[in-house]
Design an enzyme around this catalytic site. Structure first.
Site, PDB file in Angstrom:
ATOM      1  N   ALA A 250     -60.408 -53.812  17.518  1.00 24.08           N
ATOM      2  CA  ALA A 250     -60.040 -53.506  16.129  1.00 24.08           C
ATOM      3  C   ALA A 250     -59.128 -52.280  16.064  1.00 24.08           C
ATOM      4  CB  ALA A 250     -61.302 -53.278  15.295  1.00 24.08           C
ATOM      5  N   TYR A 251     -59.415 -51.274  16.896  1.00 24.12           N
ATOM      6  CA  TYR A 251     -58.549 -50.091  16.917  1.00 24.12           C
ATOM      7  C   TYR A 251     -57.154 -50.452  17.432  1.00 24.12           C
ATOM      8  CZ  TYR A 251     -56.513 -45.592  17.919  1.00 24.12           C
ATOM      9  OH  TYR A 251     -55.658 -44.530  17.950  1.00 24.12           O
ATOM     10  N   ASP A 252     -57.088 -51.258  18.487  1.00 26.42           N
ATOM     11  CA  ASP A 252     -55.790 -51.663  19.035  1.00 26.42           C
ATOM     12  C   ASP A 252     -54.953 -52.401  17.990  1.00 26.42           C
ATOM     13  OD1 ASP A 252     -56.230 -50.501  21.455  1.00 26.42           O
ATOM     14  OD2 ASP A 252     -56.781 -52.341  22.496  1.00 26.42           O
TER      15      ASP A 252
ATOM     16  N   SER B  23     -51.171 -41.167  28.302  1.00 21.67           N
ATOM     17  CA  SER B  23     -51.716 -42.516  28.124  1.00 21.67           C
ATOM     18  C   SER B  23     -50.785 -43.510  28.813  1.00 21.67           C
ATOM     19  CB  SER B  23     -51.811 -42.845  26.636  1.00 21.67           C
ATOM     20  OG  SER B  23     -52.625 -41.931  25.952  1.00 21.67           O
ATOM     21  N   LEU B  24     -51.072 -44.795  28.647  1.00 27.64           N
ATOM     22  CA  LEU B  24     -50.202 -45.849  29.162  1.00 27.64           C
ATOM     23  C   LEU B  24     -49.784 -46.757  28.013  1.00 27.64           C
ATOM     24  CD1 LEU B  24     -52.065 -47.005  32.410  1.00 27.64           C
ATOM     25  CD2 LEU B  24     -49.999 -45.619  32.277  1.00 27.64           C
TER      26      LEU B  24
ATOM     27  N   LYS C 143     -57.846 -51.655  35.083  1.00 25.48           N
ATOM     28  CA  LYS C 143     -57.881 -50.598  34.055  1.00 25.48           C
ATOM     29  C   LYS C 143     -59.339 -50.450  33.634  1.00 25.48           C
ATOM     30  CE  LYS C 143     -55.949 -49.178  29.594  1.00 25.48           C
ATOM     31  NZ  LYS C 143     -57.245 -48.967  28.921  1.00 25.48           N
TER      32      LYS C 143
ATOM     33  N   GLU D 133     -53.944 -52.324  39.896  1.00 22.64           N
ATOM     34  CA  GLU D 133     -55.326 -51.845  39.887  1.00 22.64           C
ATOM     35  C   GLU D 133     -56.020 -52.251  38.589  1.00 22.64           C
ATOM     36  OE1 GLU D 133     -54.604 -47.553  42.081  1.00 22.64           O
ATOM     37  OE2 GLU D 133     -54.203 -47.739  39.935  1.00 22.64           O
TER      38      GLU D 133
ATOM     39  N   CYS E 117     -95.773 -71.425  16.984  1.00 26.84           N
ATOM     40  CA  CYS E 117     -94.647 -72.047  17.676  1.00 26.84           C
ATOM     41  C   CYS E 117     -93.685 -72.671  16.671  1.00 26.84           C
ATOM     42  CB  CYS E 117     -95.152 -73.116  18.644  1.00 26.84           C
ATOM     43  SG  CYS E 117     -93.822 -74.101  19.383  1.00 26.84           S
TER      44      CYS E 117
END
Length: 727
Positions: A42-44, A87-88, A120, A118, A420
């Site tokens: 959601a943040y992205d 950051s990347l 992340k 590699e 049950c």
């Protein structure tokens, strides 16, 4: 995966201003107590929506916007970084990755020498400063320029030694996270103190790293991803090497100093030279993701050469020589709408979460597992909670925890059944996993259908509708009654002609000859699936030997601990009438090719094995339990018969990819059976203990890992030749 990643559209300036404030608040919450109102996906989406709006309205960009800041504008610390901790940038598809690589090579004016690929890691970036080989300070990324001192965490982080293997002064950068095991332990500690759990490992790591006043300590894990001279202008031999070595060799140096890297994990970094090889590794890491004991949310691609990195340079918040290929989200926050209670084939009562639909890892998730009532209580779940849901690959979606800081007060307790849910009988609450007191009788259809399945007794043509008919007609009460059915009884059922009746009877007769491993699996012992059933059969050889074993004898079987052994003994007592009915009906109770322990021998002694030809002839073979074939066991007349070593004796075999040739029609379970019949041990994961990998078509990360470990890799046709006597 689509070329354009999804984002939250912002229609006007008011929406943009609100989005920036939400992003700033979310960052402050996450980098403060680790309790963001937004999940990572959601943040992205919000961040990309802000980027899109700013690209169209450059004159409206706010100074607080997260788009121009490292880590989106994290909480600023008071410890300056020796070198900016950036950051990347992200890409989300193979097409975007190819464009990024083309852009990097245009900037350099030549091809990149090599790329490092590699995982992340899904955690929190920190800098660890060593002086004279001793760990003296930990600093968070902060805003990239300065971070927060979290040195109080020294000594609680696995993989970050207090002292290096050499007395050097160096800065190690890497990721702090929680493994699945550490996260479970942290949640248990937190609930014991304040009654709540962490939302997910990522937020738990962030909050734990900064916590100073908690009455309990939670363990963390560190993986290094770079090393820098300390101070930056250091002229020592090590500093010169760190400036000149390729990234891949720096990581080897970091590992040699005693710091953990991903080199020892299934997702180790590798060096490649082409876009195709990068994409192949991306697919391999995606495939491995669900089985990892820690979270990854992407793949990092870097120019490996120090010269390439220097020439490419840096932007204001990101290096131009590295990119993160983001993977679809495996965790999201959604609403817990309801809890449904189902009953399994053995009578186990299991809750299932009904969720507000959410997209996870490429699929729409509406339901998730909750395990049992004790699990609900441990996690402190309530109806109406915002919950963190996890799913990766083929993993069944599960509810991780409530997001407690998002509660509104309108949540309510989850109703727990008093009887049950299936038949209304009493509930046995003596174990964490509740069970109907009628046991298998509560779900007789499911129990019989399971026993007749391909990997158990393999009774062809026996459909669920036919089982229902038989139960309703009173012809059977369990699957053992199938073996006493008469032709006339079956013909009397609706839509059963002579041909179909004869086919079913022939299939039932054939099922009597199945090996003990399949018969034992058909019993449906709780906590015992196909693999454990095979191990039980290969260990004890006969049903009588299994029934005669005590707890210590059961625990001699690989994977059987005290708790499982106790449960199995109780289950076997319950199943004795069913086993007696099977025996009376002439169902096989032995495992071909396996010799039971000699009379008077300890129940825990592992049985030896004969060759396939001897097994077929009824000859005895033997072994001393360690698979080396040097023991002798009494023959039919009391004389010793030398044990024969099987082709896979002492070998651990992993199968991956699609099988071809003579093995094309075998299920993975049948391949595992074949391996064990030939004396080997089947495994689902490649490790240093793996002896052989059978790599079929589209073999991926397992083949790559096997080759990196020097494990022998053969084709399905080559394997078929090795085990020809057992096909």
């Amino acid at each position: 995966m689509t070329d354009a990643p999804p984002f939250t559209p912002l229609p006007d300036n008011a929406a943009y201003v609100g989005a920036v404030q939400l992003a700033v608040d979310a960052n402050a919450a996450y980098y403060g107590a680790g309790e963001s109102p937004l999940d990572d996906d959601a943040y992205d989406r919000l961040f990309r929506g802000i980027q899109a709006y700013e690209a169209e309205h450059p004159d409206e960009v706010l100074p607080d916007s997260p788009t121009g800041k490292v880590a989106g504008g994290a909480v600023v610390g008071d410890v300056p970084h020796t070198v900016p901790m950036l950051s990347l940038d992200n890409v989300f598809s193979a097409e975007q990755l190819a464009r990024w690589i083309a852009g990097l090579e245009r900037r350099l004016g030549r091809p990149v020498q090599a790329y490092s690929v590699e995982p992340k890691l899904d955690g929190l970036a920190i800098s660890a400063r060593y002086h004279g080989g001793k760990l003296v300070q930990l600093v968070t990324r902060g805003d990239g320029t300065a971070g927060e001192d979290v040195s109080h965490g020294i000594g609680t982080i696995v993989g970050l030694p207090l002292e290096l293997a050499e007395p050097v002064t160096v800065e190690i950068r890497g990721e702090v996270l929680m493994t699945s095991e550490q996260f479970d332990a942290a949640c248990a500690k937190r609930q014991a103190h304040d009654g709540t759990t962490f939302a997910n490992p990522r937020s738990a790591s962030a909050g734990t790293l900064r916590a100073k006043d908690r009455p309990y300590t939670c363990e963390l894990t560190f993986f290094g991803y770079s090393a820098l001279p300390l101070p930056p202008d250091d002229a020592s031999e090590l500093a010169i090497r760190l400036r000149e070595l390729p990234h891949s060799e720096i990581m080897e140096l970091v590992a040699a100093l005693g710091v953990a890297t991903t080199a020892a994990t299934p997702v180790a970094g590798i060096v490649v030279s082409t876009v195709e090889q990068i994409q192949e590794r991306v697919e391999e890491l995606k495939a491995a993701r669900a089985e990892l004991p820690f979270g990854i949310d992407g793949i990092v691609i870097k120019a490996d050469s120090a010269a390439d990195q220097v020439e490419a340079g840096f932007g204001t918040r990101v290096p131009r020589w590295a990119i993160a290929y983001k993977l679809p989200a495996t965790e999201k926050i959604t609403k817990l709408l309801d809890v449904e209670w189902g009953v399994g084939r053995t009578g186990i009562i299991a809750p299932r979460a009904v969720l507000e639909p959410v997209e996870l890892d490429g699929s729409r998730v509406t339901y998730a597992t909750l395990h049992n009532p004790a699990d609900i209580a441990r996690r402190g779940l309530k109806l109406g909670d915002s919950v963190m849901v996890y799913k990766a690959g083929d993993v069944i979606p599960r509810v991780e925890a409530p997001v407690v800081h998002l509660r509104t007060g309108d949540e309510s307790e989850i109703p727990i059944p008093e009887v049950c849910p299936n038949c209304g009988s009493e509930i046995d609450r003596s174990q964490e996993r509740w069970r109907c007191v009628k046991g298998r009788g509560c779900r007789a259809v499911a129990s019989v259908l399971y026993a007749a399945g391909r990997d158990q007794l393999d009774i062809e043509t026996l459909a669920e509708s036919r089982i229902v008919q038989m139960l309703e007609a009173g012809l059977i009460v369990d699957f053992a009654d199938l073996f006493t059915l008469t032709r006339e009884q079956i013909l009397d059922l609706d839509r059963m002609g002579e041909t179909s009746t004869d086919k079913l009877l022939a299939a039932i007769e054939q099922a009597k000859t199945r090996p003990l491993s399949r018969v034992f699996c058909a019993l449906g012992v709780r906590g015992t699936g196909r693999s454990m059933s095979r191990r039980m059969a290969r260990h004890f050889a006969t049903m009588d030997a299994i029934l005669a074993a005590d707890s210590e004898g059961i625990q001699a079987v690989e994977g059987m601990g005290p708790e499982k052994a106790t449960l199995m003994l109780a289950e076997l007592v319950e199943l004795l009438p069913l086993i007696d009915k099977l025996r009376a009906a002439g169902v096989n109770m032995t495992e071909p090719g396996v010799t039971p322990p000699a009379p008077g021998a300890a129940a825990g002694v592992t049985a030896g094995a004969a060759t396939g030809a001897e097994a077929g002839a009824g000859a005895a073979g033997g072994g001393d339990g360690d698979g080396d074939g040097d023991a002798e066991v009494p023959g039919a007349e009391g004389a010793p018969i030398p044990a024969v070593e099987l082709p896979l004796t002492g070998k651990t075999v992993v199968v991956t990819g699609s099988m071809t040739g003579k093995l094309a029609d075998l299920t993975r379970n049948e391949m595992n059976e074949l391996i064990e019949q030939a004396g080997g041990k089947s495994s689902s994961s490649v490790s240093a203990k793996t002896s052989l990998l059978v790599a079929g078509e589209k073999a991926g990360s397992k083949r790559t890992k096997a080759e990196s470990l020097g494990v022998e890799v053969i084709t399905p046709d080559e394997f078929a030749t090795v085990v020809a006597a057992f096909l």
